[in-house]
Design an enzyme around this catalytic site. Structure first.
Site, PDB file in Angstrom:
ATOM      1  N   LYS A   1       0.855  -1.194   0.000  1.00  0.00           N
ATOM      2  CA  LYS A   1       0.000   0.000   0.000  1.00  0.00           C
ATOM      3  C   LYS A   1       0.886   1.238   0.000  1.00  0.00           C
ATOM      4  O   LYS A   1       1.990   1.206   0.546  1.00  0.00           O
ATOM      5  CB  LYS A   1      -0.868   0.016   1.275  1.00  0.00           C
ATOM      6  CG  LYS A   1      -2.078   0.890   1.184  1.00  0.00           C
ATOM      7  CD  LYS A   1      -3.195   0.177   0.461  1.00  0.00           C
ATOM      8  CE  LYS A   1      -4.368   1.082   0.192  1.00  0.00           C
ATOM      9  NZ  LYS A   1      -5.425   0.379  -0.563  1.00  0.00           N
TER      10      LYS A   1
ATOM     11  N   GLY B   1     -26.186   2.094   0.357  1.00  0.00           N
ATOM     12  CA  GLY B   1     -25.306   2.876  -0.514  1.00  0.00           C
ATOM     13  C   GLY B   1     -25.560   2.554  -1.976  1.00  0.00           C
ATOM     14  O   GLY B   1     -25.437   1.401  -2.385  1.00  0.00           O
TER      15      GLY B   1
ATOM     16  N   GLY C   1     -23.848   4.171  -4.475  1.00  0.00           N
ATOM     17  CA  GLY C   1     -22.757   4.922  -5.116  1.00  0.00           C
ATOM     18  C   GLY C   1     -22.170   4.070  -6.229  1.00  0.00           C
ATOM     19  O   GLY C   1     -22.889   3.334  -6.913  1.00  0.00           O
TER      20      GLY C   1
ATOM     21  N   TYR D   1     -24.707   0.971  -6.836  1.00  0.00           N
ATOM     22  CA  TYR D   1     -25.529   1.254  -8.015  1.00  0.00           C
ATOM     23  C   TYR D   1     -25.475   0.072  -8.995  1.00  0.00           C
ATOM     24  O   TYR D   1     -26.498  -0.422  -9.463  1.00  0.00           O
ATOM     25  CB  TYR D   1     -25.020   2.545  -8.676  1.00  0.00           C
ATOM     26  CG  TYR D   1     -25.604   2.808 -10.034  1.00  0.00           C
ATOM     27  CD1 TYR D   1     -26.875   3.351 -10.177  1.00  0.00           C
ATOM     28  CD2 TYR D   1     -24.881   2.509 -11.189  1.00  0.00           C
ATOM     29  CE1 TYR D   1     -27.417   3.583 -11.440  1.00  0.00           C
ATOM     30  CE2 TYR D   1     -25.413   2.740 -12.444  1.00  0.00           C
ATOM     31  CZ  TYR D   1     -26.680   3.276 -12.561  1.00  0.00           C
ATOM     32  OH  TYR D   1     -27.211   3.497 -13.807  1.00  0.00           O
TER      33      TYR D   1
HETATM   34  P1  NAD Z   1     -19.022   5.411  -3.242  1.00  0.00           P
HETATM   35  O1  NAD Z   1     -18.545   6.542  -2.398  1.00  0.00           O
HETATM   36  O2  NAD Z   1     -19.126   5.607  -4.715  1.00  0.00           O
HETATM   37  O3  NAD Z   1     -20.451   4.901  -2.718  1.00  0.00           O
HETATM   38  C1  NAD Z   1     -20.817   4.863  -1.376  1.00  0.00           C
HETATM   39  C2  NAD Z   1     -22.241   5.397  -1.290  1.00  0.00           C
HETATM   40  O4  NAD Z   1     -22.714   5.205   0.032  1.00  0.00           O
HETATM   41  C3  NAD Z   1     -22.343   6.889  -1.593  1.00  0.00           C
HETATM   42  O5  NAD Z   1     -23.328   7.104  -2.590  1.00  0.00           O
HETATM   43  C4  NAD Z   1     -22.754   7.506  -0.263  1.00  0.00           C
HETATM   44  O6  NAD Z   1     -23.604   8.628  -0.407  1.00  0.00           O
HETATM   45  C5  NAD Z   1     -23.475   6.344   0.399  1.00  0.00           C
HETATM   46  N1  NAD Z   1     -23.520   6.409   1.862  1.00  0.00           N
HETATM   47  C6  NAD Z   1     -22.593   6.912   2.713  1.00  0.00           C
HETATM   48  N2  NAD Z   1     -23.008   6.774   3.980  1.00  0.00           N
HETATM   49  C7  NAD Z   1     -24.215   6.165   3.935  1.00  0.00           C
HETATM   50  C8  NAD Z   1     -25.140   5.731   4.915  1.00  0.00           C
HETATM   51  N3  NAD Z   1     -24.928   5.917   6.222  1.00  0.00           N
HETATM   52  N4  NAD Z   1     -26.281   5.122   4.508  1.00  0.00           N
HETATM   53  C9  NAD Z   1     -26.527   4.935   3.185  1.00  0.00           C
HETATM   54  N5  NAD Z   1     -25.687   5.326   2.213  1.00  0.00           N
HETATM   55  C10 NAD Z   1     -24.541   5.923   2.577  1.00  0.00           C
HETATM   56  O7  NAD Z   1     -18.038   4.174  -2.897  1.00  0.00           O
HETATM   57  P2  NAD Z   1     -17.883   2.775  -3.636  1.00  0.00           P
HETATM   58  O8  NAD Z   1     -16.752   2.851  -4.608  1.00  0.00           O
HETATM   59  O9  NAD Z   1     -19.207   2.245  -4.062  1.00  0.00           O
HETATM   60  O10 NAD Z   1     -17.340   1.918  -2.414  1.00  0.00           O
HETATM   61  C11 NAD Z   1     -18.200   1.489  -1.385  1.00  0.00           C
HETATM   62  C12 NAD Z   1     -17.430   0.539  -0.482  1.00  0.00           C
HETATM   63  O11 NAD Z   1     -16.917  -0.548  -1.274  1.00  0.00           O
HETATM   64  C13 NAD Z   1     -16.203   1.151   0.201  1.00  0.00           C
HETATM   65  O12 NAD Z   1     -16.054   0.543   1.468  1.00  0.00           O
HETATM   66  C14 NAD Z   1     -15.067   0.732  -0.706  1.00  0.00           C
HETATM   67  O13 NAD Z   1     -13.828   0.676  -0.009  1.00  0.00           O
HETATM   68  C15 NAD Z   1     -15.515  -0.656  -1.110  1.00  0.00           C
HETATM   69  N6  NAD Z   1     -14.894  -1.159  -2.338  1.00  0.00           N
HETATM   70  C16 NAD Z   1     -15.054  -0.499  -3.508  1.00  0.00           C
HETATM   71  C17 NAD Z   1     -14.447  -0.998  -4.657  1.00  0.00           C
HETATM   72  C18 NAD Z   1     -14.621  -0.325  -5.980  1.00  0.00           C
HETATM   73  O14 NAD Z   1     -14.286  -0.950  -7.014  1.00  0.00           O
HETATM   74  N7  NAD Z   1     -15.159   0.881  -6.039  1.00  0.00           N
HETATM   75  C19 NAD Z   1     -13.637  -2.152  -4.591  1.00  0.00           C
HETATM   76  C20 NAD Z   1     -13.513  -2.823  -3.373  1.00  0.00           C
HETATM   77  C21 NAD Z   1     -14.141  -2.299  -2.242  1.00  0.00           C
END
Ligand code: NAD
Length: 356
Positions: A80, A177, A179, A183
């Site tokens: 990391k 969530g 996001g 989504y």
């Molecule tokens: P993101 O920020 O795009 O989506 C997270 C969503 O959660 C946002 O829309 C936010 O408004 C919503 N949110 C925040 N607090 C909330 C709550 N209390 N209740 C309901 N909704 C809430 O992030 P992401 O990329 O979708 O990642 C989400 C999780 O997945 C993180 O823990 C991230 O580390 C993990 N992750 C993501 C990926 C990736 O490819 N993006 C890969 C591995 C792990």
């Protein structure tokens, strides 16, 4: 904190500090373990309160990557990079090219990628100075749809183990969530005709998008999320959401989503979930789609192959759930055992000298 004591206790190999006098870049790279291959892990930028916080975060996240890649069947170790600074201020082309030059100096022992507050476009700048970066805008691009696809297969495995078949049309879901990953996960569930889907969100734009695209997916207030009367809850927002306060409220029989570090305390809350008879899909196994995706950039990137690789999360989770059941341990612990077993076995196979 005595850094060498910590490194010795958890088996770290290397920790490097770097500073670039032209751009002010300040960072740390940790390499936890390279038994299986070069250490891979993203670069995050945060305005850490102290250097100590940055070091601890880097060490902890690097170790997590070792288990994630080992459990995902990849020939990668864990590493990391954390950069100390305000992402709204420090980010520019020169800054990321300076980072690329430091990464190149590690000579391929460490490969970086995007993470919190960095993106695929930033990695394209890093790639101007090093061969050891993946997750490029011009190659695998946004990892979120692939992470969500992996989680979808993981959810099918979990419902198979919990209910006897993996038919999502018989099951109800609540996704926390909507996001990047949530989504896409909801889209997979809709496409595959899940019986009923709820979602919760705090960002009004994301609520609006979901209600416009899928009016049948029902909104739940964030404060009521864990009480949802569904078969599966899918944490796709934040870490540490499974804790003393939320676990007693959960009615679902399965917890499986994309979010990282969802157990506030791995052992305490892993055991609490197990005792309630809930099946928890370990986060670092079910959300490995992103790392599987970028790993594929190291060869000739092929989206169909990535999708096939990501589908294997299903079988891997079934193996882990079986270990947990047979050894009467919580599933997060079983996932770590699964990862360590692979590192030990492959480490032994590689202990003899073979010229290549
Ligand atoms: P993101 O920020 O795009 O989506 C997270 C969503 O959660 C946002 O829309 C936010 O408004 C919503 N949110 C925040 N607090 C909330 C709550 N209390 N209740 C309901 N909704 C809430 O992030 P992401 O990329 O979708 O990642 C989400 C999780 O997945 C993180 O823990 C991230 O580390 C993990 N992750 C993501 C990926 C990736 O490819 N993006 C890969 C591995 C792990």
């Amino acid at each position: 904190m005595n850094k060498f004591d910590y490194m010795e206790k958890h088996g770290y190999e290397q920790m490097v500090y770097f500073y670039d006098k032209t751009t002010g870049l300040k960072g740390i790279t940790c390499i936890h373990d390279t038994t299986l291959g070069p250490a891979l892990g993203g670069t995050r930028i945060l305005n850490y309160a102290s250097e100590e916080d940055a070091v601890l975060d880097c060490l902890r996240l690097a170790r997590g990557m070792t288990y994630k890649s080992a459990a995902a069947g990849l020939n990668l170790g864990g590493g990391k990079t954390v950069l100390i600074g305000d992402p709204n201020v420090v980010k520019n082309e020169a800054y990321f090219r300076a980072l690329g030059r430091f990464i190149q100096s590690l000579n391929g022992r460490y490969i970086t990628a995007e993470d919190v507050n960095t993106n695929t476009k930033d990695m394209d700048f890093v790639a101007m100075e090093t061969d050891h970066v993946v997750g490029l805008e011009s190659k695998s691009g946004n990892p979120s749809p692939i992470t969500a696809l992996g989680a979808y297969h993981g959810i099918r495995a979990a419902i198979k183990f919990a209910f006897g078949d993996d038919d999502v049309t018989k099951r109800t879901f609540a996704v926390q969530g909507a996001g990047q990953t949530g989504y896409y996960l909801i889209n997979f569930l809709v496409e595959n005709k899940a019986k009923k889907i709820y979602f919760s969100e705090i960002n009004p734009k994301h609520v609006e998008r979901m209600q416009k695209e899928h009016p049948e997916v029902e909104f739940v207030k964030p404060e009521n999320f864990f009480e949802c009367d569904v078969d599966v809850i899918c944490p796709c927002a934040l870490g540490a959401v499974l804790n003393d306060e939320t676990i007693p409220k959960i009615k679902a029989k399965v917890i499986a989503g994309t979010a990282n570090n969802v157990l506030l305390d791995e052992d305490r809350h892993g055991n609490m979930i197990k005792e309630k008879g809930i099946l928890y899909a370990p986060d670092f196994v079910i959300n490995a789609g992103g790392v599987i995706n970028v790993f594929n950039e190291l060869g000739t990137y092929n989206r169909d192959k990535v999708q096939r690789d990501v589908e294997k999360i299903y079988d891997r989770l079934i193996d882990i759930f079986t270990i947990a059941k047979e050894d009467n341990i919580h599933t997060q612990e079983a996932a770590k055992r699964f990862a360590k077993m692979r590192m030990e076995t492959i480490g032994r196979v590689r202990s003899n000298y073979v010229p290549r």
